[in-house]
Design a protein around this motif. Structure first.
Motif, PDB file in Angstrom:
ATOM      1  N   THR A 207       0.840  -1.196   0.000  1.00 58.13           N
ATOM      2  CA  THR A 207       0.000   0.000   0.000  1.00 58.13           C
ATOM      3  C   THR A 207       0.877   1.248   0.000  1.00 58.13           C
ATOM      4  OG1 THR A 207      -0.136   0.011   2.422  1.00 58.13           O
ATOM      5  CG2 THR A 207      -1.849  -1.198   1.231  1.00 58.13           C
ATOM      6  N   GLY A 208       0.265   2.373  -0.405  1.00 57.77           N
ATOM      7  CA  GLY A 208       0.982   3.635  -0.413  1.00 57.77           C
ATOM      8  C   GLY A 208       2.148   3.670  -1.382  1.00 57.77           C
ATOM      9  N   VAL A 209       2.044   2.915  -2.470  1.00 57.17           N
ATOM     10  CA  VAL A 209       3.153   2.821  -3.429  1.00 57.17           C
ATOM     11  C   VAL A 209       3.194   4.069  -4.310  1.00 57.17           C
ATOM     12  CG1 VAL A 209       4.132   1.500  -5.351  1.00 57.17           C
ATOM     13  CG2 VAL A 209       3.020   0.310  -3.441  1.00 57.17           C
ATOM     14  N   VAL A 210       4.359   4.680  -4.418  1.00 60.12           N
ATOM     15  CA  VAL A 210       4.585   5.851  -5.267  1.00 60.12           C
ATOM     16  C   VAL A 210       5.812   5.591  -6.128  1.00 60.12           C
ATOM     17  CG1 VAL A 210       5.094   8.322  -5.342  1.00 60.12           C
ATOM     18  CG2 VAL A 210       3.589   7.410  -3.557  1.00 60.12           C
ATOM     19  N   ILE A 211       5.685   5.838  -7.429  1.00 61.98           N
ATOM     20  CA  ILE A 211       6.819   5.722  -8.350  1.00 61.98           C
ATOM     21  C   ILE A 211       7.263   7.130  -8.735  1.00 61.98           C
ATOM     22  CG2 ILE A 211       7.634   4.863 -10.578  1.00 61.98           C
ATOM     23  CD1 ILE A 211       5.420   2.763 -10.470  1.00 61.98           C
ATOM     24  N   THR A 212       8.551   7.399  -8.630  1.00 61.17           N
ATOM     25  CA  THR A 212       9.111   8.684  -9.029  1.00 61.17           C
ATOM     26  C   THR A 212      10.245   8.443 -10.014  1.00 61.17           C
ATOM     27  OG1 THR A 212       8.577   9.657  -6.876  1.00 61.17           O
ATOM     28  CG2 THR A 212      10.189  10.813  -8.225  1.00 61.17           C
ATOM     29  N   ASP A 213      10.228   9.169 -11.132  1.00 61.98           N
ATOM     30  CA  ASP A 213      11.263   9.011 -12.151  1.00 61.98           C
ATOM     31  C   ASP A 213      11.768  10.390 -12.574  1.00 61.98           C
ATOM     32  OD1 ASP A 213      12.876   7.489 -13.934  1.00 61.98           O
ATOM     33  OD2 ASP A 213      11.556   8.079 -15.576  1.00 61.98           O
ATOM     34  N   TRP A 237       3.980   8.905 -10.093  1.00 68.35           N
ATOM     35  CA  TRP A 237       2.752   8.104 -10.169  1.00 68.35           C
ATOM     36  C   TRP A 237       2.360   7.700  -8.753  1.00 68.35           C
ATOM     37  CZ3 TRP A 237       6.805   7.445 -13.535  1.00 68.35           C
ATOM     38  CH2 TRP A 237       6.540   7.536 -14.907  1.00 68.35           C
ATOM     39  N   ASN A 238       1.187   8.094  -8.318  1.00 61.89           N
ATOM     40  CA  ASN A 238       0.647   7.644  -7.027  1.00 61.89           C
ATOM     41  C   ASN A 238      -0.124   6.351  -7.257  1.00 61.89           C
ATOM     42  OD1 ASN A 238       1.492   9.814  -5.218  1.00 61.89           O
ATOM     43  ND2 ASN A 238       0.160  11.107  -6.466  1.00 61.89           N
ATOM     44  N   ILE A 239       0.580   5.241  -7.171  1.00 61.88           N
ATOM     45  CA  ILE A 239       0.011   3.942  -7.524  1.00 61.88           C
ATOM     46  C   ILE A 239      -1.006   3.480  -6.487  1.00 61.88           C
ATOM     47  CG2 ILE A 239       0.546   1.528  -7.994  1.00 61.88           C
ATOM     48  CD1 ILE A 239       1.480   3.536 -10.131  1.00 61.88           C
ATOM     49  N   GLY A 240      -0.683   3.672  -5.229  1.00 56.53           N
ATOM     50  CA  GLY A 240      -1.594   3.191  -4.174  1.00 56.53           C
ATOM     51  C   GLY A 240      -1.247   1.777  -3.760  1.00 56.53           C
ATOM     52  N   THR A 241      -1.923   0.780  -4.327  1.00 56.54           N
ATOM     53  CA  THR A 241      -1.709  -0.610  -3.925  1.00 56.54           C
ATOM     54  C   THR A 241      -1.146  -1.435  -5.079  1.00 56.54           C
ATOM     55  OG1 THR A 241      -3.970  -1.277  -4.526  1.00 56.54           O
ATOM     56  CG2 THR A 241      -3.598  -0.514  -2.273  1.00 56.54           C
ATOM     57  N   VAL A 242      -0.323  -2.405  -4.700  1.00 56.32           N
ATOM     58  CA  VAL A 242       0.153  -3.429  -5.632  1.00 56.32           C
ATOM     59  C   VAL A 242      -0.218  -4.772  -5.020  1.00 56.32           C
ATOM     60  CG1 VAL A 242       2.118  -4.465  -6.815  1.00 56.32           C
ATOM     61  CG2 VAL A 242       2.057  -1.987  -6.440  1.00 56.32           C
ATOM     62  N   ALA A 243      -0.944  -5.578  -5.764  1.00 55.85           N
ATOM     63  CA  ALA A 243      -1.460  -6.841  -5.247  1.00 55.85           C
ATOM     64  C   ALA A 243      -0.333  -7.758  -4.791  1.00 55.85           C
ATOM     65  CB  ALA A 243      -2.301  -7.540  -6.316  1.00 55.85           C
ATOM     66  N   ALA A 244      -0.674  -8.679  -3.884  1.00 54.98           N
ATOM     67  CA  ALA A 244       0.283  -9.675  -3.413  1.00 54.98           C
ATOM     68  C   ALA A 244       0.439 -10.784  -4.443  1.00 54.98           C
ATOM     69  CB  ALA A 244      -0.189 -10.260  -2.085  1.00 54.98           C
ATOM     70  N   HIS A 245       1.480 -11.567  -4.278  1.00 56.14           N
ATOM     71  CA  HIS A 245       1.664 -12.771  -5.094  1.00 56.14           C
ATOM     72  C   HIS A 245       0.480 -13.698  -4.856  1.00 56.14           C
ATOM     73  CE1 HIS A 245       3.560 -16.219  -6.994  1.00 56.14           C
ATOM     74  NE2 HIS A 245       4.634 -15.488  -7.286  1.00 56.14           N
ATOM     75  N   ASP A 246      -0.120 -14.210  -5.928  1.00 56.55           N
ATOM     76  CA  ASP A 246      -1.323 -15.028  -5.772  1.00 56.55           C
ATOM     77  C   ASP A 246      -1.030 -16.524  -5.726  1.00 56.55           C
ATOM     78  OD1 ASP A 246      -0.696 -15.694  -8.385  1.00 56.55           O
ATOM     79  OD2 ASP A 246      -2.484 -14.789  -9.285  1.00 56.55           O
ATOM     80  N   GLY A 247       0.240 -16.866  -5.593  1.00 54.66           N
ATOM     81  CA  GLY A 247       0.613 -18.272  -5.582  1.00 54.66           C
ATOM     82  C   GLY A 247       1.100 -18.746  -6.921  1.00 54.66           C
ATOM     83  N   THR A 248       0.723 -18.031  -7.976  1.00 53.01           N
ATOM     84  CA  THR A 248       1.190 -18.355  -9.322  1.00 53.01           C
ATOM     85  C   THR A 248       1.982 -17.206  -9.923  1.00 53.01           C
ATOM     86  OG1 THR A 248      -0.742 -19.782  -9.694  1.00 53.01           O
ATOM     87  CG2 THR A 248       0.495 -19.073 -11.640  1.00 53.01           C
ATOM     88  N   ASN A 249       1.438 -16.003  -9.797  1.00 54.89           N
ATOM     89  CA  ASN A 249       2.080 -14.826 -10.377  1.00 54.89           C
ATOM     90  C   ASN A 249       2.183 -13.710  -9.337  1.00 54.89           C
ATOM     91  OD1 ASN A 249       2.171 -15.801 -13.210  1.00 54.89           O
ATOM     92  ND2 ASN A 249      -0.055 -15.702 -13.037  1.00 54.89           N
ATOM     93  N   PRO A 250       3.247 -12.907  -9.424  1.00 54.02           N
ATOM     94  CA  PRO A 250       3.349 -11.765  -8.512  1.00 54.02           C
ATOM     95  C   PRO A 250       2.401 -10.654  -8.927  1.00 54.02           C
ATOM     96  CG  PRO A 250       5.158 -11.732 -10.072  1.00 54.02           C
ATOM     97  CD  PRO A 250       4.404 -13.013 -10.327  1.00 54.02           C
TER      98      PRO A 250
END
Length: 261
Positions: A207-213, A237-250
């Motif tokens: 959560t709270g993920v931000v990308i700066t370039d 980019w104020n991404i917000g959330t990045v899902a967890a690994h689902d057991g198959t794919n990140p």
């Protein structure tokens, strides 16, 4: 009750008109079979938002839930090792009368291996010896998921060509025409598209993920994708959330930004 017999005595008392009180009693003895049992309860704090170097405090309560005294009580954790218990009930460390509890706590510092594993799972096992019969034991476990982010950046360079076929030819002062074998196009400028991917290989949602370039010096901002914003050579980019690994794919999020040289 500590195994053996349960003795229950009932007493009745009455006062006659004259004379001292009279009493009578009756005793009932119930034989209770030994029923040894032990319970361990394990907890941890904090359990979220953890990164390498953070400290987790694990607490343990070991209770004699049977009806006989347990001796040689021990507590071991598959990650933390042997846990030292305190003599909370005054029975002596390692001895638990029925209903009594001993407790302990251990700190664990989060390691890179913990985070890379996605989830830290550890199991505590309590064991005690009754007066008669086999040892009794119980287990409890705590699972702590981690966020495990990584970022990759790639680029694609695209030359933008200038078409010369419709440009009016200008003769030189000596009357010579331009070389007829010259190319009909020339490079006008170059565009570079950067692709940025943030990947979460952990078992907890980020959560709270931000990308700066920061754009390279000497380039001009052209466009972006992913809902970001550009200001003074920096894209955010104020991404917000990045899902967890689902057991198959990140879980992952991809954005792009294009610049011109």
């Amino acid at each position: 009750i500590d195994g053996g017999d349960l003795v229950n005595v009932a007493t009745a008392t009455g006062t006659p008109p004259v004379a001292p009180d009279v009493t009578a009693d009756d005793t009932k003895t119930v034989t209770t079979p030994d029923d040894p049992s032990i319970l361990v309860v394990k907890s941890a704090t904090p359990t979220s938002g953890l990164v390498v170097g953070d400290v987790i405090t694990y607490t343990f309560d070991v209770t004699n839930t049977g009806n006989v005294t347990l001796t040689g009580v021990t507590l071991a954790d598959n990650v933390l090792g042997t846990i030292t218990l305190s003599d909370d009930a005054g029975d002596g460390v390692g001895t638990l009368a029925p209903g009594d509890t001993e407790s302990g706590s251990v700190n664990h510092t989060v390691t890179p291996a913990d985070v890379n594993g996605g989830t830290l799972t550890n199991v505590a096992t309590a064991t005690g010896t009754p007066p008669v019969g086999d040892d009794v034991d119980d287990e409890d476990q705590v699972e702590i998921p981690f966020v495990n982010l990584s970022v990759t950046k790639t680029s694609v360079v695209t030359p933008v060509m200038l078409d010369l076929t419709n440009i009016v030819l200008v003769f030189s002062s000596n009357g010579n025409e331009p070389d007829a074998s010259a190319s009909d196009t020339v490079v006008q400028f170059t565009e570079i598209t950067y692709t940025i991917t943030v990947t979460n290989n952990g078992d907890a949602v980020a959560t709270g993920v931000v990308i700066t370039d920061t754009l390279p010096a000497g380039t001009t901002f052209v466009s972006l994708t992913g809902g970001g914003s550009h200001s003074s050579g920096t894209v955010t980019w104020n991404i917000g959330t990045v899902a967890a690994h689902d057991g198959t794919n990140p879980g992952s999020v991809t954005v792009t930004v294009t610049v011109r040289t």
